[in-house]
Design a protein around this motif. Structure first.
Motif, short mmCIF file in Angstrom:
data_model
loop_
_atom_site.label_atom_id
_atom_site.label_comp_id
_atom_site.label_asym_id
_atom_site.label_seq_id
_atom_site.Cartn_x
_atom_site.Cartn_y
_atom_site.Cartn_z
N PRO A 180 35.46 33.11 36.32
CA PRO A 180 35.64 32.07 37.35
C PRO A 180 35.99 33.02 38.97
O PRO A 180 35.44 32.21 39.81
CB PRO A 180 36.85 31.65 36.91
N TRP A 181 36.02 34.15 38.69
CA TRP A 181 36.22 35.06 40.01
C TRP A 181 34.98 35.45 40.94
O TRP A 181 34.88 35.85 42.07
CB TRP A 181 37.05 36.04 40.03
N THR A 189 25.79 30.87 45.70
CA THR A 189 26.98 31.51 46.25
C THR A 189 28.04 30.38 45.75
O THR A 189 29.26 30.68 46.12
CB THR A 189 27.17 31.49 47.64
N ALA A 190 27.85 29.49 44.83
CA ALA A 190 28.90 28.27 44.37
C ALA A 190 29.73 29.33 43.38
O ALA A 190 29.43 30.01 42.66
CB ALA A 190 28.50 27.42 43.85
N TYR A 191 30.99 28.90 43.19
CA TYR A 191 31.64 29.47 42.18
C TYR A 191 31.64 28.75 40.94
O TYR A 191 31.40 27.23 40.89
CB TYR A 191 33.48 29.41 42.78
N SER A 237 48.95 35.85 47.92
CA SER A 237 48.25 35.53 46.55
C SER A 237 47.34 33.99 46.81
O SER A 237 46.20 34.14 46.34
CB SER A 237 49.69 34.70 45.71
N HIS A 238 47.83 33.38 47.86
CA HIS A 238 46.94 32.43 48.19
C HIS A 238 45.52 32.71 48.71
O HIS A 238 44.42 32.41 48.39
CB HIS A 238 47.47 31.08 49.35
N LYS A 256 39.71 30.94 46.07
CA LYS A 256 38.27 30.64 46.03
C LYS A 256 37.90 30.14 44.53
O LYS A 256 37.30 29.37 44.43
CB LYS A 256 37.35 32.01 46.23
N TRP A 257 38.70 30.72 43.65
CA TRP A 257 38.60 30.37 42.45
C TRP A 257 39.67 29.91 41.27
O TRP A 257 39.47 29.28 40.26
CB TRP A 257 37.72 31.58 41.62
N HIS A 258 41.00 30.32 41.69
CA HIS A 258 42.10 30.06 40.75
C HIS A 258 42.72 28.68 40.85
O HIS A 258 42.73 28.37 41.81
CB HIS A 258 43.05 31.09 40.81
N GLU A 259 42.78 28.50 39.64
CA GLU A 259 43.35 26.94 39.77
C GLU A 259 44.73 26.69 40.53
O GLU A 259 44.68 25.71 41.00
CB GLU A 259 43.74 26.25 38.38
N SER A 260 45.55 27.66 40.47
CA SER A 260 46.61 27.62 41.22
C SER A 260 46.72 27.22 42.68
O SER A 260 47.42 26.91 43.46
CB SER A 260 47.66 28.96 40.80
#
Lengths: 278, 282
Positions: A106-107, A146-148, B266-267, B272-276
């Motif tokens: 996901p990253w 470039t999409a996640y 953290s933000h 870009k990717w984490h749900e939180s």
């Protein structure tokens, strides 16, 4: 690339697919047993010859060992007895894998995810950018480099996952119920697209499914498996020419083949007076 | 009804949701501000109406005045406390992440040392600190050690959890592609552990401040004698209560600042990717 001279480069026009029976052998699974905890027989005496260009479906109810067979071929487990031999020995990069989940990081962006198999071989992104783009184009995701992953729909995530499996042009692609979690319409479209890819690349695929229709539509060989213990019940040949599309899906031949496969599956499930029916 | 008419219809439920969102947006800032002002006014009135002497309870105005008048002294002390806090946090990050990586790389090391990490964590630092001050000559090192003891554990345990929380299919994929141990750590486990690590960092930020202050108290006036906790002790002996409050205010503000900074970090790293870090869309 990477010394895998055995495959024809799909980016140039690939050699025509040879008919079944004339294809060179790729992998041989002979009398493989897999036993867990000393007494749970996941797989008994499985033998399977895989040839270059085969599209093989492993069809069967849950517990028939089809995923175990795939994990054995992937080298994630070792057989309790029996052997799995690759023609010319197995090398890094011989395999591409697609799981039931898209299994993307996901990253990382879509392009970075597709880069992964190369990255793990120490290749920089710039040195394989063309290959990554090629794979993304094949699955129709070139605009989403470039999409996640979280920005993609379920079907698009699965496409990215397929691109990652194709990017190194592996000798064998393993797919473990890749479309099972998708909705019917998306699954339908991805089945069509997968066949188109296969026609372009002549890749060799082992496809695990519990759908009779999917196995008939996609494959030229269906290995029907039975449970308790997991084993090969019988093998069917789908004698219909590629490319297959909507015409094939609505033909009488397709319906007939589906009935035959369905009968074989039910036969497998009733072998040895099985108590439970799926 | 035509389509264009339809698109202008906003029903009662939508209106209620919009109202609730507006209230949420404003209330998040306005309500705590109102409570703060009310408490300050109440505090001031209680002191004035009851004629409480400032060596028992100073009013908020006097505290503010002291803060400004003693700023030079208090600011120097703040820098000392902040330095110890940040150094301890830095060492906690290095030590915590380093140990976590070591633990996930070697089950042998983890089994051998994890229980002792837990014991260190559950033993109150106040009870260990006097011993540390006996055996460690440098006061600064001793203070640092105390603060580190409190702060490293959340980072260690969170990062360990994160490193072990990778998707099992991704782990299989890495195995199939013949990834080395280092590649798995670098490309899979460390990114997967990042959100967990940042959660640990937020806790450790507050704890390292607490550790620094507690250690200063234990070190007492015989310590290096210039941190904020020392100022509080010193002011206490001299019955300079307004200065105690002023120093306390600075410590609290520092804590809030550390929390805000780690939350921001953290933000920025996860947005870009984490749900939180992702706002609900649609």
């Amino acid at each position: 690339m990477d010394g895998s001279a055995v495959i024809t480069d799909p980016k140039t026009a690939s050699a025509a697919l040879l008919p079944l029976g004339q294809r060179p052998r790729l992998l041989e699974m002979s009398a493989v047993d897999k036993i867990f905890n000393g007494d749970v027989v996941a797989l008994r005496g499985m033998s399977l010859s895989v040839h270059q260009g085969d599209f093989i479906s492993l069809l069967g109810p849950s517990g028939c060992g089809k995923s175990t067979a795939l994990r054995l071929i992937a080298g994630l487990m070792r057989p309790t007895s029996g052997a799995i031999r690759w023609e010319g020995g197995q090398q890094k990069g011989d395999l591409g894998v697609v799981f039931q989940e898209p299994t993307l990081m996901p990253w990382a962006t879509v392009a970075q995810n597709v880069w992964l198999p190369f990255r793990l071989r120490g290749r920089s992104f710039s040195s394989v950018r063309d290959d990554v783009l090629w794979a993304l184009k094949l699955v129709g995701l070139e605009k989403f480099q470039t999409a996640y992953p979280r920005e993609l729909s379920g079907g698009m995530k699965m496409r990215a996952s397929i691109a990652r499996a194709l990017v190194t042009q592996p000798r064998l692609i393993l797919m473990d119920e890749p479309f099972a979690a998708l909705d019917e319409i998306t699954r339908h479209r991805l089945n069509n697209d997968l066949l188109e890819l296969r026609d372009k690349l002549n890749c060799t695929v082992i496809f695990v499914t519990h759908s009779v229709f999917e196995s008939v539509f996609l494959s030229d060989r269906i290995v029907v498996m039975a449970a308790r213990p997991g084993r090969v019940s019988r093998e069917l040949t789908v004698d219909a020419p590629y490319p297959r599309g909507e015409v094939f899906r609505t033909s009488a031949a397709y319906a007939e083949l589906c009935r035959a496969a369905s009968d074989a599956l039910h036969g497998a499930m009733n072998e040895h007076g099985e108590r439970d029916r799926a | 009804m035509s389509v264009s008419e339809m698109s202008h219809v906003i029903d009662q439920e939508e209106l209620a949701i919009a109202r609730a969102e507006r209230f949420e947006r404003i209330g998040k800032w306005a309500l705590p501000a109102i409570v703060l002002i009310a408490v300050l006014v109440l505090w001031d009135r209680v002191v004035v109406w009851n004629g409480i002497p400032h060596y028992i309870l100073p009013g908020p105005g006097l505290v503010l005045q002291t803060l400004i008048e003693d700023w030079a002294t208090l600011f120097d002390s703040l820098m000392v406390t902040l330095k110890i806090t940040l150094m301890a946090l830095g060492v906690a990050v290095v030590g915590g992440v380093g140990l976590a990586v070591l633990f996930t790389q070697s089950r042998f090391v983890e089994m051998s040392f994890y229980p002792f990490a837990v014991i260190l964590q559950v033993t109150p630092v106040v009870s260990i600190a006097p011993l540390i001050f006996i055996y460690v000559d440098s006061k600064l090192t001793a203070l640092l050690l105390c603060a580190w003891l409190v702060a490293f554990f959340p980072i260690l345990s969170n990062t360990t959890l994160g490193l072990n929380s990778t998707d099992h299919n991704l782990r299989d994929l890495y195995r199939i592609y013949g990834a080395t141990r280092w590649q798995r750590l670098r490309f899979l486990q460390l990114p997967a552990a990042l959100p967990y690590f940042l959660g640990g960092l937020r806790i450790a930020g507050g704890l390292s401040l607490i550790g620094a202050v507690v250690a200063e108290y234990v070190a007492g006036t015989g310590g290096i004698g210039s941190g904020l906790a020392f100022r509080i002790l010193e002011a206490g002996y001299r019955l300079n209560i307004p200065r105690m409050f002023a120093a306390l205010l600075l410590i609290a503000a520092t804590g809030v600042l550390i929390f805000a900074a780690t939350s921001l970090l953290s933000h920025l790293l996860l947005r870009k990717w984490h749900e939180s870090a992702i706002k609900k869309e649609g």
